[in-house]
Scaffold this motif. Structure first.
Motif, PDB file in Angstrom:
ATOM      1  N   SER A 126       0.842  -1.193   0.000  1.00  0.00           N
ATOM      2  CA  SER A 126       0.000   0.000   0.000  1.00  0.00           C
ATOM      3  C   SER A 126       0.877   1.242   0.000  1.00  0.00           C
ATOM      4  N   LEU A 127       0.276   2.363  -0.365  1.00  0.00           N
ATOM      5  CA  LEU A 127       1.034   3.621  -0.355  1.00  0.00           C
ATOM      6  C   LEU A 127       1.483   3.950   1.067  1.00  0.00           C
ATOM      7  N   LYS A 128       0.586   3.694   2.021  1.00  0.00           N
ATOM      8  CA  LYS A 128       0.917   3.996   3.418  1.00  0.00           C
ATOM      9  C   LYS A 128       2.120   3.176   3.893  1.00  0.00           C
ATOM     10  N   GLU A 129       2.125   1.895   3.560  1.00  0.00           N
ATOM     11  CA  GLU A 129       3.271   1.032   3.913  1.00  0.00           C
ATOM     12  C   GLU A 129       4.544   1.519   3.250  1.00  0.00           C
ATOM     13  N   PRO A 141      15.654   9.205  10.839  1.00  0.00           N
ATOM     14  CA  PRO A 141      16.861   9.308  11.667  1.00  0.00           C
ATOM     15  C   PRO A 141      17.308  10.751  11.908  1.00  0.00           C
ATOM     16  N   PHE A 142      16.875  11.669  11.043  1.00  0.00           N
ATOM     17  CA  PHE A 142      17.331  13.060  11.153  1.00  0.00           C
ATOM     18  C   PHE A 142      16.245  13.982  11.691  1.00  0.00           C
ATOM     19  N   HIS A 143      15.080  13.428  12.025  1.00  0.00           N
ATOM     20  CA  HIS A 143      13.968  14.260  12.479  1.00  0.00           C
ATOM     21  C   HIS A 143      13.727  14.115  13.972  1.00  0.00           C
ATOM     22  N   THR A 144      13.200  15.159  14.565  1.00  0.00           N
ATOM     23  CA  THR A 144      12.871  15.133  15.993  1.00  0.00           C
ATOM     24  C   THR A 144      11.684  14.199  16.231  1.00  0.00           C
ATOM     25  N   TRP A 145      11.510  13.860  17.481  1.00  0.00           N
ATOM     26  CA  TRP A 145      10.409  12.984  17.881  1.00  0.00           C
ATOM     27  C   TRP A 145       9.069  13.578  17.446  1.00  0.00           C
ATOM     28  N   ALA A 150       4.202  13.405  14.012  1.00  0.00           N
ATOM     29  CA  ALA A 150       3.272  14.093  13.102  1.00  0.00           C
ATOM     30  C   ALA A 150       3.222  13.400  11.750  1.00  0.00           C
ATOM     31  N   VAL A 151       4.384  13.013  11.249  1.00  0.00           N
ATOM     32  CA  VAL A 151       4.439  12.324   9.959  1.00  0.00           C
ATOM     33  C   VAL A 151       3.707  10.979  10.063  1.00  0.00           C
ATOM     34  N   GLY A 152       3.933  10.272  11.188  1.00  0.00           N
ATOM     35  CA  GLY A 152       3.264   8.989  11.406  1.00  0.00           C
ATOM     36  C   GLY A 152       1.750   9.126  11.368  1.00  0.00           C
ATOM     37  N   ALA A 153       1.239  10.177  11.995  1.00  0.00           N
ATOM     38  CA  ALA A 153      -0.209  10.420  11.988  1.00  0.00           C
ATOM     39  C   ALA A 153      -0.681  10.745  10.578  1.00  0.00           C
ATOM     40  N   CYS A 156      -1.634   7.957   7.882  1.00  0.00           N
ATOM     41  CA  CYS A 156      -2.955   7.322   7.865  1.00  0.00           C
ATOM     42  C   CYS A 156      -3.933   8.035   6.948  1.00  0.00           C
ATOM     43  N   THR A 157      -3.587   9.257   6.552  1.00  0.00           N
ATOM     44  CA  THR A 157      -4.496  10.010   5.692  1.00  0.00           C
ATOM     45  C   THR A 157      -4.112   9.923   4.213  1.00  0.00           C
ATOM     46  N   LEU A 158      -3.032   9.196   3.924  1.00  0.00           N
ATOM     47  CA  LEU A 158      -2.607   9.092   2.521  1.00  0.00           C
ATOM     48  C   LEU A 158      -3.681   8.409   1.685  1.00  0.00           C
TER      49      LEU A 158
END
Ligand code: 1PZ
Length: 206
Positions: A126-129, A141-145, A150-153, A156-158
């Protein structure tokens, strides 16, 4: 808004732009020009429009970095010139510097490359996967928690794989060809950018 090139789809236009950039690197074995590089990168942002509202922030973030490089092209001819300036002023890793923004844009290009690679690896994916895996490998690895959350949330809207392909005016049959063109063109470009840093003894762990 996206202007259709003769080859038709947005994906084909992006692939074309990066192939041209890769060719200039190969045939003229030239330093990459800031203007040529940032123009190709700005074309990529059309793809954001197909991902939905949750990625508006990612789009603004990416576009602001690319715009900074477009701005830089008025003062600097090549990407090497940008690095030279920031090395001399000890601002390579300083927030907002052109070298740092180059590093960020390069992560964006690599993210899309990784996404396409996942996408091609199986039509079950899937696109989400695909996007979650690519993001986890390339950018997380280069982004803050907070950014990672936010990206993880947002994932789910993709849209679904089918929705994305249809918005891009592609099919399961036509998309892989364009994705492969982009992946192949990006390999030498990403390597070239990494070498701008590595050849100056600047690590890439940031
Ligand atoms: C088709 C692609 C689907 C995958 C979607 C993945 C979404 C990636 C979301 C990225 C959110 C970036 C949030 C902000 C991060 C900033 O903290 C960092 C550091 O900025 P600095 O401190 O130097 O000012 N910014 C970045 O890492 C720039 C990230 C650009 C990556 C954008 C993704 C490009 C993908 C294009 C997709 C069409």
């Amino acid at each position: 808004s996206f202007k259709e090139s003769e080859s038709g789809t947005p994906l084909a236009a992006v692939a074309e732009a990066f192939e041209e950039l890769a060719r200039s690197l190969e045939t003229r074995s030239e330093d990459l020009k800031v203007s040529a590089f940032s123009d190709a990168c700005s074309l990529v942002s059309v793809l954001f429009g197909f991902l939905g509202f949750a990625f508006k922030f990612a789009e603004m973030e990416y576009v602001s970095k690319v715009n900074d490089l477009i701005e830089a092209s008025k003062m600097y001819d090549t990407l090497n010139n940008i690095l030279d300036y920031d090395v001399e002023h000890d601002t390579v890793r300083k927030q907002g510097s052109h070298s740092r923004n180059l590093r960020r844009v390069r992560l964006g290009l690599d993210l899309i490359k990784a996404l396409f690679e996942r996408f091609l690896s199986s039509d079950e994916c899937s696109l989400k996967e695909a996007a979650s895996t690519a993001y986890g490998q390339v950018c997380a690895p280069f982004h803050t928690w907070a950014v990672r959350k936010a990206v993880g949330a947002g994932m789910c809207t993709l849209p679904t794989r089918e929705q994305l392909l249809s918005r891009l005016n592609e099919t399961e049959k036509s998309a892989p060809k364009e994705m492969r063109r982009y992946i192949n063109a990006c390999i030498p470009i990403i390597e070239y950018i990494d070498n701008l840093f590595l050849s100056r003894k600047i690590s890439l762990d940031w």
